[in-house]
Design a protein around this motif. Structure first.
Motif, short mmCIF file in Angstrom:
data_model
loop_
_atom_site.label_atom_id
_atom_site.label_comp_id
_atom_site.label_asym_id
_atom_site.label_seq_id
_atom_site.Cartn_x
_atom_site.Cartn_y
_atom_site.Cartn_z
N SER A 1 43.55 39.24 42.74
CA SER A 1 44.78 38.58 43.16
C SER A 1 44.57 37.08 43.21
CB SER A 1 45.23 39.05 44.55
OG SER A 1 45.51 40.43 44.55
N LYS A 2 45.60 36.34 42.84
CA LYS A 2 45.56 34.90 42.96
C LYS A 2 46.92 34.43 43.43
CE LYS A 2 43.04 32.32 40.38
NZ LYS A 2 42.40 31.54 39.29
N ALA A 3 46.95 33.64 44.49
CA ALA A 3 48.19 33.08 45.03
C ALA A 3 47.90 31.65 45.45
CB ALA A 3 48.69 33.89 46.21
N HIS A 4 48.61 30.71 44.87
CA HIS A 4 48.35 29.30 45.15
C HIS A 4 49.16 28.79 46.34
CE1 HIS A 4 46.98 28.80 40.71
NE2 HIS A 4 46.09 29.41 41.47
N TYR A 5 50.08 29.60 46.82
CA TYR A 5 50.83 29.29 48.03
C TYR A 5 50.61 30.42 49.03
CZ TYR A 5 53.55 26.17 44.97
OH TYR A 5 53.95 25.20 44.08
N PRO A 6 50.77 30.15 50.33
CA PRO A 6 50.74 31.26 51.30
C PRO A 6 51.76 32.32 50.92
CG PRO A 6 50.60 29.17 52.45
CD PRO A 6 50.88 28.84 51.00
N THR A 7 51.29 33.57 50.78
CA THR A 7 52.11 34.69 50.34
C THR A 7 52.03 35.78 51.39
OG1 THR A 7 51.65 34.16 48.02
CG2 THR A 7 52.46 36.37 48.51
N GLN A 8 53.17 36.29 51.82
CA GLN A 8 53.15 37.26 52.90
C GLN A 8 52.52 38.58 52.46
OE1 GLN A 8 56.86 37.81 54.97
NE2 GLN A 8 56.00 39.25 56.44
N VAL A 9 51.71 39.13 53.34
CA VAL A 9 51.07 40.42 53.11
C VAL A 9 51.93 41.49 53.76
CG1 VAL A 9 49.00 41.80 53.47
CG2 VAL A 9 48.81 39.33 53.12
N GLY A 10 52.61 42.29 52.95
CA GLY A 10 53.51 43.30 53.49
C GLY A 10 54.68 42.66 54.22
N ILE A 11 55.32 43.41 55.11
CA ILE A 11 56.47 42.88 55.86
C ILE A 11 56.30 43.01 57.37
CG2 ILE A 11 58.09 43.36 53.99
CD1 ILE A 11 58.99 45.83 55.68
N ASP A 12 55.18 43.56 57.81
CA ASP A 12 54.99 43.78 59.24
C ASP A 12 54.89 42.44 59.98
OD1 ASP A 12 54.97 46.43 58.65
OD2 ASP A 12 52.81 46.68 58.81
N ASN A 13 55.40 42.42 61.19
CA ASN A 13 55.36 41.20 62.00
C ASN A 13 54.75 41.48 63.38
OD1 ASN A 13 57.41 42.69 63.10
ND2 ASN A 13 58.93 41.06 63.05
N ASP A 14 53.73 42.33 63.38
CA ASP A 14 53.07 42.66 64.64
C ASP A 14 51.55 42.46 64.55
OD1 ASP A 14 52.70 44.73 62.84
OD2 ASP A 14 53.08 46.34 64.28
N TRP A 15 51.13 41.52 63.70
CA TRP A 15 49.70 41.23 63.59
C TRP A 15 49.26 40.33 64.74
CZ3 TRP A 15 46.79 43.92 60.37
CH2 TRP A 15 47.39 44.53 59.26
N ARG A 16 48.08 40.62 65.30
CA ARG A 16 47.54 39.83 66.41
C ARG A 16 46.27 39.08 66.04
NH1 ARG A 16 44.07 40.65 70.91
NH2 ARG A 16 43.58 42.79 70.31
N ILE A 17 45.40 39.72 65.26
CA ILE A 17 44.11 39.13 64.88
C ILE A 17 43.85 39.43 63.41
CG2 ILE A 17 41.60 39.41 65.13
CD1 ILE A 17 42.00 39.81 68.09
N VAL A 18 43.27 38.47 62.69
CA VAL A 18 42.79 38.72 61.34
C VAL A 18 41.45 38.03 61.18
CG1 VAL A 18 43.93 36.71 60.30
CG2 VAL A 18 43.39 38.71 58.90
N SER A 19 40.55 38.68 60.46
CA SER A 19 39.24 38.14 60.14
C SER A 19 38.91 38.52 58.71
CB SER A 19 38.19 38.73 61.10
OG SER A 19 36.88 38.31 60.75
N THR A 20 38.21 37.65 57.99
CA THR A 20 37.96 37.93 56.58
C THR A 20 36.58 37.47 56.17
OG1 THR A 20 38.90 37.76 54.35
CG2 THR A 20 38.90 35.74 55.70
N ALA A 21 36.02 38.15 55.18
CA ALA A 21 34.75 37.80 54.57
C ALA A 21 34.98 37.72 53.06
CB ALA A 21 33.68 38.83 54.92
N SER A 22 33.90 37.57 52.30
CA SER A 22 34.07 37.31 50.88
C SER A 22 34.59 38.50 50.09
CB SER A 22 32.74 36.85 50.28
OG SER A 22 31.74 37.84 50.46
N SER A 23 34.55 39.71 50.65
CA SER A 23 35.00 40.87 49.88
C SER A 23 35.88 41.83 50.67
CB SER A 23 33.78 41.65 49.36
OG SER A 23 32.97 42.08 50.44
#
Length: 617
Positions: free
Chosen positions: A156-178
């Motif tokens: 995937s490639k997105a050069h602008y912030p792109t919404q992930v799904g439609i849910d609006n109840d996210w509290r925490i997100v963490s990410t690594a390289s994969s």
């Protein structure tokens, strides 16, 4: 009391390509607002004590006008993101769009990302970034080849912030390289990204990938979560610590197992008093620090150069207590280096630290135990990227030092620095949410809109054409015949094609726009974006907006518009379904099944629609 006031100052979990961490809850942030004055008084006393020891503030440090509660910083490998008063900024490496600016570049000074002030938290890894807005929606941008962005595709490639799904109840997100992990408001745990050997905790999946956020089990008592490369750690509301994923290379999980992969969340030990966990994310040199509610610190995993601070360089298979006394409130990891933040605001380090330019001439090049750094001031956050460091002081000022090959120091020049440099965030530009961007040109068709739509026969007004063009973020190239994504990308012009349709037969046209090249869209070579006027809406809004070819329309339908298959590299293609408010990833379809499905490409649908419409006109 000092320790807990400092802990409360920390933001919700931030993440970096070098290390990721889970910290405090929103309730702690709210509580600290009642104690700011007390905390300032304590720091005034501490500053007097420090001055006696020659540990005053860094030269040039000034009071910031930004509240100390309103700044959050995270680092990827070579880029930095910051939220100040809800406004998102970025600088450093943007060659894969990880800053979300719509162009590919290296940014040597901070740039504002978008024009809103509703960002809540942000996470960063190698070439991508994730963030949550105040409304609980989840966003991703940059490049990922292991589905770690959660946008429905492996690459995937997105050069602008792109919404992930439609849910609006996210509290925490963490990410690594994969891979990535998130928590929702209801306490459920979600993962996505590379699922090699079922390491994400959701069982085996097609292509060893989880393309969209997928729930792990049914438990609803998860309180913190943090991602490392091919591993995840989480803390439940009862204080138990859990780990799962790949264990080889660093023995990072801290679990007694002979298996290469622990495929389900498994408790680390039997203790139920864990408060925070910090993870160095790269597999093969990964380490963990976890803090208990009594303030004791425990470490395990890779101990390169003695970075765990345990007095030697031996790897630890299970949690071992750090013996250096202190009120440790924050940690940052590198491959063979650690920075620890003490409750009095001082910085300490262990491992091989000379390469990070934090030493004095003649000083030893490293240590296997934590030693105080020669960086003065009072600090509340520390972050490590690849050979550079970002710090946040008590007043909310951001400082950096180290290698600057990609602009990650953010001080406006290409040179590296072994001294602290202060990062100046630009004055924010906030768009009025009620602004009608289409009417800003006094009824005249803009040059870009005229080029985009040409003599296309459609039902759009001049204002609507200008609005769509404005939302695309294009600029007209120097040749006057093509487009670019900003002045920085002037050497990479591209063409754009507009395809009108009326897929749901409501009399309001949709517009599918195909544009781009390998610079804007990677291996796919093009981006697809759709402008729809949802029932009851007054304006056209952008949907999709990621690398892909022209969609194929399936007979199976969503609530208003039909399912769309959007092609790209690979033999399995994502199917997107309308749910009444947005197109979401629905399932995968093979190329062979698509050929048998009777689908029709949007180009053919558009040609047929325009031919019928011309007759009706």
């Amino acid at each position: 009391m000092w320790k807990y006031l400092m802990m409360a100052l920390l933001f919700l979990p931030g993440n970096s390509g070098a290390q990721t961490k889970a910290k405090t809850t929103q309730e702690a942030v709210e509580q600290v607002k009642q104690n700011v004055e007390t905390l300032k008084n304590l720091f005034r006393k501490k500053s007097k004590d420090s001055a006696k020891e020659g540990q005053g503030e860094p030269q040039g440090m000034q009071e910031s006008t930004i509240s100390p509660l309103n700044v959050q910083v995270v680092v990827g490998y070579y880029h930095v993101l910051a939220i100040a008063d809800g406004v998102l900024y970025g600088w450093g490496d943007n060659t894969q769009g990880q800053l979300g600016l719509g162009v590919l570049s290296k940014e040597y000074t901070p740039r504002q990302i978008g024009t809103t002030n509703d960002w809540k938290m942000v996470a960063a890894a190698f070439f991508h970034s994730l963030a949550i807005k105040q409304d609980g929606s989840l966003w991703a941008w940059g490049w990922g080849n292991s589905a770690e962005m959660g946008l429905g595709q492996g690459n995937s490639k997105a050069h602008y912030p792109t919404q992930v799904g439609i849910d609006n109840d996210w509290r925490i997100v963490s990410t690594a390289s994969s891979n990535s992990v998130g928590l929702k408001n209801d306490g459920t745990l979600w993962v996505w990204g590379s699922n090699v050997n079922a390491c994400l905790g959701v069982g085996k999946t097609a292509n060893s990938s989880v393309y969209i956020p997928t729930k792990v089990g049914t438990d609803q008592d998860w309180n913190q979560a943090v991602a490392g490369q091919h591993v995840n750690f989480a803390i439940k509301s009862n204080g138990t610590l859990w780990a799962w994923g790949r264990n080889t290379g660093s023995n990072i999980l801290g679990i007694r197992t002979v298996n290469d992969v622990v495929q389900v969340p498994t408790q680390v030990g039997v203790d139920s008093d864990w408060e925070n966990v910090y993870v160095h994310s790269r597999h093969g040199g990964a380490s963990v620090v976890a803090v208990k509610k009594d303030g004791t610190v425990w470490t395990w995993g890779s101990n390169r150069s003695g970075k765990l601070g345990l007095g030697d360089e031996q790897e630890r298979l299970y949690p071992e207590r750090l013996t250096v006394e202190g009120n440790w409130i924050d940690f940052a990891f590198g491959d063979n280096y650690t920075i620890a933040l003490e409750g009095d605001g001082s910085l300490w380090h262990s491992g091989n630290y000379q390469r990070y330019n934090a030493t004095k001439i003649g000083e030893e090049s490293g240590s296997t135990v934590l030693k105080r750094m020669h960086i003065n001031g009072r600090w509340r956050e520390a972050h490590l990227g690849m050979n550079f460091t970002a710090l946040v002081d008590l007043q909310g000022n951001i400082w950096t030092y180290g290698i600057n090959a990609n602009g990650q120091l953010g001080w406006g020049v290409k040179e590296s620095s072994d001294k602290l440099v202060k990062v100046a965030l630009p004055t924010p530009v906030i768009a009025n949410k009620t602004t009608n961007y289409a009417s800003g040109d006094n009824g005249q068709l803009s040059q870009g809109a005229a080029l985009l739509f040409g003599d296309l026969k459609c039902k759009l007004s001049i204002a609507e054409k200008n609005s769509i063009y404005s939302q695309l973020g294009f600029a007209v190239a120097d040749d006057g015949k093509r487009f670019i994504l900003g002045a920085e990308a002037k050497d990479y012009p591209f063409e754009a094609y507009v395809f009108p349709t009326d897929l749901n037969k409501d009399g309001m046209e949709e517009y599918f726009i195909l544009y781009g090249n390998s610079y804007t869209s990677g291996m796919t070579g093009s981006n697809i974006i759709a402008f729809l006027k949802v029932s009851g809406g007054a304006d056209y809004q952008a949907y999709l907006g990621f690398p892909g070819t022209l969609p194929d329309v399936l007979e199976a339908a969503g609530e208003e518009w039909p399912d769309l298959v959007i092609g790209g590299p690979g033999f399995e293609l994502p199917v997107w379904r309308w749910d009444g408010g947005k197109y979401n990833f629905h399932r995968k379809i093979s190329s062979s099944d698509l050929a048998k499905s009777g689908s029709v490409n949007i180009e053919d649908v558009s040609k047929k629609y325009l031919a019928i419409d011309a007759v009706l006109r």
